[in-house]
Design an enzyme around this catalytic site. Structure first.
Site, PDB file in Angstrom:
ATOM      1  N   GLU A  59      65.902  52.595  30.886  1.00  0.00           N
ATOM      2  CA  GLU A  59      66.628  51.890  31.946  1.00  0.00           C
ATOM      3  C   GLU A  59      67.760  51.037  31.350  1.00  0.00           C
ATOM      4  O   GLU A  59      68.788  50.819  31.994  1.00  0.00           O
ATOM      5  CB  GLU A  59      65.636  51.035  32.745  1.00  0.00           C
ATOM      6  CG  GLU A  59      66.125  50.556  34.096  1.00  0.00           C
ATOM      7  CD  GLU A  59      66.428  51.659  35.103  1.00  0.00           C
ATOM      8  OE1 GLU A  59      66.043  52.825  34.883  1.00  0.00           O
ATOM      9  OE2 GLU A  59      67.092  51.357  36.112  1.00  0.00           O
ATOM     10  N   HIS A  77      71.317  57.402  31.797  1.00  0.00           N
ATOM     11  CA  HIS A  77      70.039  58.044  31.430  1.00  0.00           C
ATOM     12  C   HIS A  77      70.304  59.378  30.727  1.00  0.00           C
ATOM     13  O   HIS A  77      69.665  59.726  29.738  1.00  0.00           O
ATOM     14  CB  HIS A  77      69.210  58.335  32.685  1.00  0.00           C
ATOM     15  CG  HIS A  77      68.503  57.139  33.265  1.00  0.00           C
ATOM     16  ND1 HIS A  77      67.580  56.404  32.548  1.00  0.00           N
ATOM     17  CD2 HIS A  77      68.546  56.574  34.502  1.00  0.00           C
ATOM     18  CE1 HIS A  77      67.081  55.430  33.330  1.00  0.00           C
ATOM     19  NE2 HIS A  77      67.666  55.504  34.518  1.00  0.00           N
ATOM     20  N   HIS A  95      74.939  55.226  36.634  1.00  0.00           N
ATOM     21  CA  HIS A  95      73.554  54.908  36.295  1.00  0.00           C
ATOM     22  C   HIS A  95      72.827  56.149  35.761  1.00  0.00           C
ATOM     23  O   HIS A  95      72.288  56.131  34.651  1.00  0.00           O
ATOM     24  CB  HIS A  95      72.825  54.348  37.524  1.00  0.00           C
ATOM     25  CG  HIS A  95      71.406  53.956  37.246  1.00  0.00           C
ATOM     26  ND1 HIS A  95      71.030  52.670  36.958  1.00  0.00           N
ATOM     27  CD2 HIS A  95      70.269  54.687  37.169  1.00  0.00           C
ATOM     28  CE1 HIS A  95      69.728  52.629  36.725  1.00  0.00           C
ATOM     29  NE2 HIS A  95      69.237  53.838  36.859  1.00  0.00           N
ATOM     30  N   GLU A  96      72.850  57.212  36.539  1.00  0.00           N
ATOM     31  CA  GLU A  96      72.150  58.427  36.102  1.00  0.00           C
ATOM     32  C   GLU A  96      72.811  58.992  34.843  1.00  0.00           C
ATOM     33  O   GLU A  96      72.135  59.520  33.964  1.00  0.00           O
ATOM     34  CB  GLU A  96      72.127  59.471  37.226  1.00  0.00           C
ATOM     35  CG  GLU A  96      71.360  59.032  38.481  1.00  0.00           C
ATOM     36  CD  GLU A  96      69.952  58.502  38.213  1.00  0.00           C
ATOM     37  OE1 GLU A  96      69.303  58.994  37.263  1.00  0.00           O
ATOM     38  OE2 GLU A  96      69.507  57.587  38.928  1.00  0.00           O
TER      39      GLU A  96
HETATM   40 ZN    ZN Z   1      67.259  54.302  36.207  1.00  0.00          ZN
END
Ligand code: ZN
Length: 502
Positions: free
Chosen positions: A291, A265, A261-262
């Site tokens: 996101e 980003h 997830h990170e």
């Molecule tokens: Zn996020």
């Protein structure tokens, strides 16, 4: 000096203040000892004031006015004038005394929230919450809006989004997802995840996270990985985009998905050209688009069978007990669907419900149709309506998120929009990139990351989200892509597809 050179100088100084502030904040979350907080707050307070003074300065106003009339600006420069100009006028709209007052109240509200959540004591947080709602309503009036005061707040997180548009997105999505969830729960067969139970050494999980980040082509020469309590990604400056993660001894998957997830980003931030950074348009098109990048890497990629086909042996190198586990079993176990109380732990099917209920509540708080005091009851009613469960305590209900304590009303919809943007972008990518699934199945993410660089990352915040989506996918946000994605994927995993779903 001409206006453009002066403008670039001002943005350069603002950028350096911003960079220093982000580095201090990263250090505060990762390495700073507790007793450093007082001196640190003084340093960050001074640097934020300096940056803010430049942002609302008459000098910047004069540059912006001149540049709006100027010919011969590049596309990035014109985007910068629009984007920075908007930030400038929104910040000038609020009386400085009110900004100071709110930030002091915010520090108290955040501390009160943390204590209230610990004790599951909503009444202790209520006066602070009422105060933060009051500020949000005042800010909305200063910013201005056409239809709904909440629209003025949404603009900070999702430019161009309004209550009316959100309701038009949510209604059909809810109409599809509520019966689909019921069908999965009532008729489907949940995958077996019992083989995941165990204890997983944190240092080994940390090494595994690095492997996951390497797979998705996160550039460690332009970043790094640190431990924190609440993971985040931070763009310090071009060439320096850091990720953080947290590890749970009893849950090997949460560290992997946290890293993915990170990492999503971070890929976005690493893919934004330095020129956009210098011109103040490096932050991403919106919170929702940001996101979408993290959710796509976490879900469309990380929770796919293709991913587990090549990642199962990697996992087994670090935790040999997975040597004989089939990739299919890991894939299925990573996609359990179950109504749950906590948003950040929610699966792909139920996640959006957590956002829908927060949006209903926020819009009502801001337009005055909902009183903060009634929140626990409204929250529990909405949980029952959407997910069929009622949290046993306010700590697991209305008090679970930090956002309201820091006055971030309008933030939550970005999480849902991120899921929807991700599905639409991914559908377009699959049409345009041949053999995408096969490449992922080999652990080769170059075609995927290349497409994201070319279509999303390199534009930074040059376009507003709807314009970006139209340029890339040919149409505005349409939740049908997400609905098709979850129905196909989870219908198959749960063995309850019907002809009408395909
Ligand atoms: Zn996020």
């Amino acid at each position: 000096m001409d206006a453009l050179a002066k403008y670039r100088n001002l943005l350069g100084d603002m950028g350096r203040y911003g960079s220093a502030l982000r580095l201090l904040s990263w250090d505060q979350e990762t390495h700073m000892p507790p007793k450093g907080i007082e001196a640190r707050s003084e340093a960050t307070g001074m640097l934020s004031r300096k940056r803010f003074e430049l942002l609302v300065s008459d000098e910047l106003a004069r540059c912006l006015a001149e540049l709006r009339e100027a010919d011969g600006l590049s596309e990035v420069e014109r985007a910068s004038v629009r984007h920075v100009g908007k930030e400038h006028s929104r910040n000038r709209a609020i009386p400085p005394a009110l900004v100071e007052e709110k930030s002091a109240a915010e520090a108290q509200a955040q501390a009160a929230w943390a204590a209230a959540r610990k004790a599951s004591d909503f009444a202790a947080f209520l006066p602070h919450l009422e105060k933060m709602v009051g500020y949000a309503r005042q800010f909305a009036e200063y910013y201005g809006y056409d239809e709904h005061p909440y629209d003025a707040l949404l603009e900070d997180f999702e430019p161009g989004m309004t209550c009316r548009k959100l309701r038009a997105i949510i209604e059909p999505l809810r109409a599809e997802l509520v019966p689909f969830l019921k069908k999965l729960v009532d008729e489907g067969t949940a995958p077996d995840a019992s083989f995941l139970r165990g204890t997983y050494r944190v240092d080994e999980q940390r090494r595994l996270s690095r492997r996951a980040l390497e797979v998705i082509l996160y550039d460690f020469e332009a970043g790094g990985l640190a431990d924190v309590a609440h993971p985040f990604t931070i763009l310090i400056a071009p060439g320096d985009v850091r990720v953080t993660n947290r590890y749970v001894e009893s849950d090997v998957l949460s560290g992997i998905f946290g890293a993915l997830h990170e990492g999503g980003h971070a890929l976005y931030n690493q893919g934004i050209p330095a020129e956009l950074y210098r011109l103040g348009v490096a932050g991403g098109a919106s919170n929702g688009i940001h996101e979408s990048q993290s959710r796509m890497i976490e879900n469309q990629v990380g929770r796919s069978l293709e991913f587990w086909n090549f990642f199962q042996p990697v996992l087994a190198e670090h935790f040999p007990q997975f040597g004989r586990v089939a990739p299919q079993a890991l894939f299925a176990a990573a996609n359990l669907v179950a109504p749950s109380f906590i948003r950040v732990d929610a699966d792909e099917v139920t996640y959006n419900f957590h956002v829908m209920l927060r949006f209903e509540i926020e819009a009502g708080l801001i337009d005055g149709s909902i009183e903060a005091a009634d929140l626990p009851e409204l929250w529990n009613d909405a949980m029952k309506r959407y997910l069929g469960i009622v949290p046993p305590s306010d700590a697991q209900g209305v008090l679970q998120d930090v956002h309201w304590s820091v006055g971030a009303f309008g933030y939550f919809p970005s999480y849902m929009l991120g899921n929807l943007y991700a599905a639409q972008l991914y559908a377009t990518m699959r049409d345009q990139v041949p053999h995408l699934d096969a490449a992922i199945g080999r652990g080769d993410l170059k075609p995927l990351v290349g497409w994201l660089r070319e279509n999303v990352h390199r534009y930074g915040a040059m376009y507003e989200p709807q314009e970006l989506m139209e340029r890339i996918t040919g149409h505005e946000l349409d939740s049908a892509h997400f609905v098709r994605y979850v129905k196909e994927k989870y219908g198959a995993i749960y063995g309850c597809q019907t002809p009408s779903d395909s």
